[in-house]
Scaffold this active site. Structure first.
Site, PDB file in Angstrom:
ATOM      1  N   GLU A  25       0.868  -1.187   0.000  1.00 14.89           N
ATOM      2  CA  GLU A  25       0.000   0.000   0.000  1.00 14.89           C
ATOM      3  C   GLU A  25       0.897   1.226   0.000  1.00 14.89           C
ATOM      4  O   GLU A  25       1.516   1.537   1.016  1.00 14.89           O
ATOM      5  CB  GLU A  25      -0.875   0.024   1.267  1.00 14.89           C
ATOM      6  CG  GLU A  25      -1.843  -1.124   1.411  1.00 14.89           C
ATOM      7  CD  GLU A  25      -3.120  -0.907   0.608  1.00 14.89           C
ATOM      8  OE1 GLU A  25      -3.237   0.114  -0.087  1.00 14.89           O
ATOM      9  OE2 GLU A  25      -3.981  -1.781   0.674  1.00 14.89           O
TER      10      GLU A  25
ATOM     11  N   CYS B 232      -2.442   9.556   2.336  1.00 13.24           N
ATOM     12  CA  CYS B 232      -2.171   8.839   1.083  1.00 13.24           C
ATOM     13  C   CYS B 232      -3.304   9.045   0.094  1.00 13.24           C
ATOM     14  O   CYS B 232      -3.082   9.138  -1.101  1.00 13.24           O
ATOM     15  CB  CYS B 232      -1.962   7.356   1.366  1.00 13.24           C
ATOM     16  SG  CYS B 232      -3.286   6.614   2.309  1.00 13.24           S
TER      17      CYS B 232
HETATM   18  P1  NAD Z   1       8.379   4.864   4.409  1.00 14.06           P
HETATM   19  O1  NAD Z   1       8.376   4.036   3.176  1.00 14.06           O
HETATM   20  O2  NAD Z   1       9.527   5.779   4.635  1.00 14.06           O
HETATM   21  O3  NAD Z   1       8.323   3.946   5.724  1.00 14.06           O
HETATM   22  C1  NAD Z   1       7.253   3.050   5.947  1.00 14.06           C
HETATM   23  C2  NAD Z   1       7.725   1.952   6.861  1.00 14.06           C
HETATM   24  O4  NAD Z   1       8.698   1.158   6.200  1.00 14.06           O
HETATM   25  C3  NAD Z   1       8.377   2.452   8.134  1.00 14.06           C
HETATM   26  O5  NAD Z   1       7.940   1.663   9.213  1.00 14.06           O
HETATM   27  C4  NAD Z   1       9.851   2.235   7.870  1.00 14.06           C
HETATM   28  O6  NAD Z   1      10.627   2.061   9.036  1.00 14.06           O
HETATM   29  C5  NAD Z   1       9.811   0.973   7.050  1.00 14.06           C
HETATM   30  N1  NAD Z   1      11.005   0.735   6.226  1.00 14.06           N
HETATM   31  C6  NAD Z   1      11.873   1.638   5.713  1.00 14.06           C
HETATM   32  N2  NAD Z   1      12.813   1.008   4.976  1.00 14.06           N
HETATM   33  C7  NAD Z   1      12.538  -0.319   5.013  1.00 14.06           C
HETATM   34  C8  NAD Z   1      13.110  -1.470   4.424  1.00 14.06           C
HETATM   35  N3  NAD Z   1      14.209  -1.417   3.630  1.00 14.06           N
HETATM   36  N4  NAD Z   1      12.546  -2.678   4.661  1.00 14.06           N
HETATM   37  C9  NAD Z   1      11.438  -2.770   5.429  1.00 14.06           C
HETATM   38  N5  NAD Z   1      10.846  -1.711   6.017  1.00 14.06           N
HETATM   39  C10 NAD Z   1      11.376  -0.490   5.803  1.00 14.06           C
HETATM   40  O7  NAD Z   1       6.986   5.626   4.395  1.00 14.06           O
HETATM   41  P2  NAD Z   1       6.450   6.729   5.420  1.00 14.06           P
HETATM   42  O8  NAD Z   1       7.147   8.019   5.139  1.00 14.06           O
HETATM   43  O9  NAD Z   1       6.485   6.182   6.799  1.00 14.06           O
HETATM   44  O10 NAD Z   1       4.931   6.847   5.011  1.00 14.06           O
HETATM   45  C11 NAD Z   1       4.438   7.780   4.091  1.00 14.06           C
HETATM   46  C12 NAD Z   1       4.064   7.092   2.812  1.00 14.06           C
HETATM   47  O11 NAD Z   1       3.071   6.098   3.083  1.00 14.06           O
HETATM   48  C13 NAD Z   1       3.419   8.018   1.802  1.00 14.06           C
HETATM   49  O12 NAD Z   1       3.917   7.740   0.523  1.00 14.06           O
HETATM   50  C14 NAD Z   1       1.948   7.654   1.893  1.00 14.06           C
HETATM   51  O13 NAD Z   1       1.211   7.957   0.737  1.00 14.06           O
HETATM   52  C15 NAD Z   1       2.016   6.200   2.147  1.00 14.06           C
HETATM   53  N6  NAD Z   1       0.765   5.693   2.723  1.00 14.06           N
HETATM   54  C16 NAD Z   1       0.003   4.840   1.969  1.00 14.06           C
HETATM   55  C17 NAD Z   1      -1.198   4.371   2.469  1.00 14.06           C
HETATM   56  C18 NAD Z   1      -2.049   3.414   1.678  1.00 14.06           C
HETATM   57  O14 NAD Z   1      -2.935   2.802   2.250  1.00 14.06           O
HETATM   58  N7  NAD Z   1      -1.826   3.230   0.389  1.00 14.06           N
HETATM   59  C19 NAD Z   1      -1.619   4.762   3.739  1.00 14.06           C
HETATM   60  C20 NAD Z   1      -0.822   5.626   4.477  1.00 14.06           C
HETATM   61  C21 NAD Z   1       0.388   6.081   3.954  1.00 14.06           C
END
Ligand code: NAD
Length: 507
Positions: free
Chosen positions: A248, A282
C-alpha cells in the site's frame, strides 16, 4: 540517510543507547523511548508468534470475535488517552485523532463480525462433470503476518492490515514507523490486555533496518504501507523467499469538478481533502481538474476557504506540523519548481513551507509534467487546472504513475466518470468517504501498490483458499482412472459436444 544520522531536525527520531527516542514534531520535545528490536529478536518474535498463531487459529471465529470485540471496547474506553498520544507523537489535532480512532474501531468491529461468513467453509456447486462430488471452499489463515506501517495515520493505516489479519486467524508481528513507535506499542499493549495468554500480536521497534529484518524473518506474508520506494525494496527482499507481499503506497489523488457540480461542496471537499492532516494523507487530494465553465467561480470559493485554514500546535488547531521533517524538502521543491515553471500561487507560496508548520498553498497554471502534478507532495498543497471537458479531466487524472483514490463532483455523470478513473477507490460528491465504508476494499494500482485491505477482499488477503472435493458416491463409469474404457471416452466426447460445442463460427 539512516534514522541515526537524521538528528538535526526536531521531531526526527534518534537512537540512543539501543533505544528509539520518539519526539514531538511540533516542539521537538521527547515523547518517550522504546528499546530497539535487533534482527535476532525480530526472528525470535516471529517464532513465538508462530506458536501463538496455532492457538489463535484454534479459537475459531467465535472465540476470536469475542476477543477482538473486547479489544475494540478497550480502545474506545481509552480513546482519550490514545488521541492524546497521537497528538503528542504524530502532531495531529486531538479531534482528528479521535476521528481516526473512530473509523479504525468501525473496521475492527466489521472484520471481527464478518470473518466467519466471508472465510468460513461453504458449499460450492460441483457441476455436471463432478455430480458425485461435494465441493467446499474455505479460507485458512496464513500463519504469521508481518505488518510494516507508516506514521501519517499511525492507527487507522496499520490496523487495516492488523485487524483483518487477526480476524482471519493469523498472528501479527507489527513494526510501526520510527516516527510513531509509541502509538504502535499502545496498540500492542492494549491487545495483550484482552489476549494475555499468548503473543498473538506483538511489536518490533526501530527504523528501516528493523522492517528489513521482519521482511526476511520467515513471516508468511508482509503487509506494507509506506512510500513506493520502500515498497519496491520490500518486494525485492521478499522475492528471495517467495514471501507474498501486500503493498500500500502513495498516491497523487485527483478531484474532478464537472460543470454541473455543487461548487460549494466541491470547494469544501478539495480544501479538506488537500489540507486536513497537513496534506499527509495517502488518499488526500493533490490535484484538482475543473470544467472551464465553472473554473472561475470554483477557484474563488476554493481560495476563500483555503485562506481560512491555519495549522498549529494546539490540540484544536485545524491541522498540525509536518510529522516527518524531511518531507519539508519535498514540499518546498515541488512549490519552488511549480512557481519557476510559470505556476501561480493563489493561496500561500514558497514562504508557506517553513517547518514545522506548513501553511496552505494553492497553485494554478502548473505544467502537467512538473513534480507538483506528477509526484506525491504530501503537504497541504493543491494544484488547480482548467479543463475543456470531463474527457480531458479524466485523461489528466489518469496521467500519473499512481492510482490510489480519487473524487468526482458531478450531478449527472458522477458514477460514469468514477468508473473511468484509474484508481482503487473513487468518491462521488464527497472525498475520502470510501475509507470509512468497512465493506469496501482499499488499495491501489501502479505505483500506489497492489493487494487490498478492508472489506471481504481485505479479509481474504490474509488467507489461502482451501478447496475440498469429497466424493459422495462412485460413478458407474471410471473417468479418473487407467481403467477408463473406449465407450466412456466416446460418451465424454459426445457430452462435450452437447455441452460446449454450440456457437462456433460457421466454416
Ligand atoms: P516509508 O516508506 O519511509 O516507511 C514506511 C515503513 O517502512 C516504516 O515503518 C519504515 O521504518 C519501514 N522501512 C523503511 N525502509 C525499510 C526497508 N528497507 N525494509 C522494510 N521496512 C522499511 O513511508 P512513510 O514516510 O512512513 O509513510 C508515508 C508514505 O506512506 C506516503 O507515501 C503515503 O502515501 C504512504 N501511505 C500509503 C497508504 C495506503 O494505504 N496506500 C496509507 C498511508 C500512507
Amino acid at each position: 540517510m539512516t534514522v541515526a544520522e537524521q538528528t538535526s531536525r526536531p521531531g526526527t527520531p534518534t537512537f540512543v543507547d539501543g533505544h528509539l527516542v520518539s519526539s514531538s514534531p511540533a516542539t521537538g520535545g521527547e515523547v518517550g523511548r522504546i528499546p530497539v528490536t535487533d534482527p535476532d529478536a525480530v526472528r525470535s518474535a516471529v517464532e513465538k508468534a508462530r506458536a501463538a498463531s496455532a492457538w489463535w487459529a484454534a479459537l475459531g471465529y467465535s472465540g476470536r470475535r469475542t476477543r477482538l470485540l473486547a479489544w475494540r471496547a478497550l480502545i474506545v474506553q481509552r480513546m482519550d488517552e490514545l488521541a492524546d498520544l497521537m497528538h503528542r507523537e504524530n502532531g495531529k489535532p486531538s479531534d482528528d485523532a479521535m476521528l481516526e480512532v473512530l473509523i479504525t474501531v468501525h473496521h475492527l468491529d466489521w472484520a471481527a463480525k464478518k470473518a466467519a461468513k466471508v472465510l468460513g467453509p461453504r458449499r460450492v456447486p460441483s457441476g455436471l462433470l463432478a455430480a458425485n462430488i461435494a465441493a467446499s471452499l474455505e479460507y485458512a489463515p496464513l500463519g504469521v503476518i508481518g505488518v510494516i506501517g507508516p506514521w501519517n495515520y499511525p492507527v487507522f493505516t496499520p490496523m487495516g492490515s492488523i485487524a483483518y489479519a487477526l480476524a482471519a486467524g493469523n498472528a501479527v508481528v507489527f513494526k510501526p514507523s520510527e516516527y510513531t513507535p509509541l502509538i504502535g506499542q499502545w496498540l500492542v499493549d492494549t491487545f495483550a490486555e484482552v489476549v494475555p495468554e499468548h503473543p498473538v500480536f506483538v511489536g518490533v521497534y526501530g527504523g528501516g533496518e528493523t522492517g528489513a529484518a521482519l521482511t526476511t524473518s520467515g513471516v508468511d506474508k508482509i503487509a506494507f504501507t509506506g512510500s513506493t520506494a520502500t515498497g519496491k525494496k520490500i518486494m525485492a527482499a521478499a522475492a528471495q523467499t517467495l514471501t507474498p507481499v501486500l503493498i500500500e503506497c502513495g498516491g497523487k489523488d485527483p478531484l474532478l469538478v464537472d460543470a454541473d457540480a455543487d461548487l460549494d461542496a466541491a470547494a469544501d471537499a478539495a480544501v479538506w481533502g488537500g489540507m486536513s492532516n497537513g496534506g499527509q494523507t495517502c488518499i488526500g487530494t493533490e490535484r484538482v481538474y475543473v470544467h472551464e465553465a465553472v473554473y472561475e467561480p470554483f477557484l474563488a470559493k476554493l481560495t476563500a476557504a483555503a485562506k481560512n485554514v491555519t495549522p498549529g500546535e494546539a490540540p484544536d488547531a485545524l491541522y498540525g506540523p509536518a510529522t516527518m521533517p524531511s518531507q519539508l524538502d519535498v514540499i518546498r521543491r515541488h512549490v519552488d519548481d511549480a512557481l519557476a515553471r510559470g505556476g501561480k500561487a493563489v493561496v500561500g507560496g514558497a514562504e508557506s513551507v517553513s517547518g514545522p508548520f506548513v501553511g496552505p498553498v494553492v497553485l494554478t497554471d502548473v505544467p502537467e509534467d512538473s513534480a507538483a502534478v506528477q509526484e506525491e507532495t504530501f503537504g497541504p498543497t493543491l494544484t488547480v487546472s482548467k479543463v475543456r471537458d470531463m474527457d480531458e479531466a479524466v485523461e489528466r487524472a489518469n496521467g500519473t504513475s499512481y492510482g490510489l483514490g480519487a473524487a468526482v463532483f458531478s450531478k449527472r455523470r458522477g458514477v460514469e466518470l468514477a468508473r473511468r478513473i484509474r484508481s482503487g477507490m473513487t468518491a462521488v460528491n464527497s472525498v475520502i468517504s470510501f475509507a470509512s465504508v468497512a465493506a469496501l476494499p482499499f488499495g491501489g494500482v501502479g505505483d500506489s501498490g497492489f493487494g487490498r485491505i478492508h472489506g471481504e477482499d481485505g479479509l481474504r488477503e490474509f488467507t489461502r483458499p482451501k478447496a475440498i472435493a469429497r466424493q459422495r458416491f462412485a460413478l458407474p463409469l471410471a473417468i479418473y482412472s487407467f481403467t477408463r474404457t473406449d465407450s466412456t471416452n466416446s460418451l465424454l466426447a459426445r457430452t462435450m459436444k452437447t455441452l460446449y460445442g454450440k456457437g462456433a463460427p460457421k466454416r
